[in-house]
Scaffold this active site. Structure first.
Site, mmCIF file in Angstrom:
data_model
loop_
_atom_site.group_PDB
_atom_site.id
_atom_site.type_symbol
_atom_site.label_atom_id
_atom_site.label_comp_id
_atom_site.label_asym_id
_atom_site.label_seq_id
_atom_site.Cartn_x
_atom_site.Cartn_y
_atom_site.Cartn_z
ATOM 1 N N SER A 227 3.561 -7.917 -6.425
ATOM 2 C CA SER A 227 4.273 -6.876 -7.159
ATOM 3 C C SER A 227 5.776 -7.072 -7.035
ATOM 4 C CB SER A 227 3.887 -5.516 -6.564
ATOM 5 O OG SER A 227 4.746 -4.494 -7.015
ATOM 6 N N TYR B 79 7.662 5.339 -2.471
ATOM 7 C CA TYR B 79 6.416 6.065 -2.282
ATOM 8 C C TYR B 79 5.228 5.159 -1.940
ATOM 9 C CZ TYR B 79 6.076 4.595 -7.155
ATOM 10 O OH TYR B 79 6.077 3.855 -8.300
#
Length: 138
Positions: free
Chosen positions: A20, A29
């Site tokens: 990612s 988060y």
């Protein structure tokens, strides 16, 4: 290790990790996910050095936003929480990307197909973002 054993005996192979963009720019988060993904790309860099002499390449694809069911689910949940239409969530997401849209799955496939090909034999130990310009870092 079983796959690598076969690759070594064939003196050729490809390892392509799905990672990612949060590897380069951690998401506030997703603390646990950020750390695991960073560990995977570090492992991949080490593995690339270890197996390169066997013509095995190891690369990580740093994924941005793509038009998938997962993104649709996340956008629906966010829209519900904010009390807005899902299209507004998508529009906000697209506004953060330099090309002003999210990627299509086949665009991801083109990169992975290239990395799996003989033409990518000299590319190893890399982290390649495919994010439409989402990342702000180098």
């Amino acid at each position: 290790e079983l796959a690598l054993k076969s690759m070594r005996s064939n003196n050729w192979g490809r390892v392509i990790n799905v990672a990612s963009v949060s590897v380069k720019e951690p998401l506030a988060y997703l603390a646990l996910s950020n750390s695991i993904r960073a560990a995977v790309v570090t492992w991949a860099k080490t593995l690339a050095t270890d197996v390169g002499k066997h013509h095995i390449t190891v690369n990580s694809v740093l994924t941005g936003y793509f038009n998938t069911n997962r993104i649709a689910q996340l956008n629906a949940k966010k829209a519900e929480q904010l009390g807005i239409d899902q299209s507004e969530v998508l529009k906000e997401m697209e506004s953060r990307v330099a090309v002003k849209r999210i990627g299509e799955p086949e665009e991801y496939g083109y990169l992975v197909a290239f990395l799996a090909s003989n033409e990518a034999a000299y590319i190893t130990g890399t982290n390649i973002p495919i994010d439409g310009g989402l990342l702000k870092s180098l």
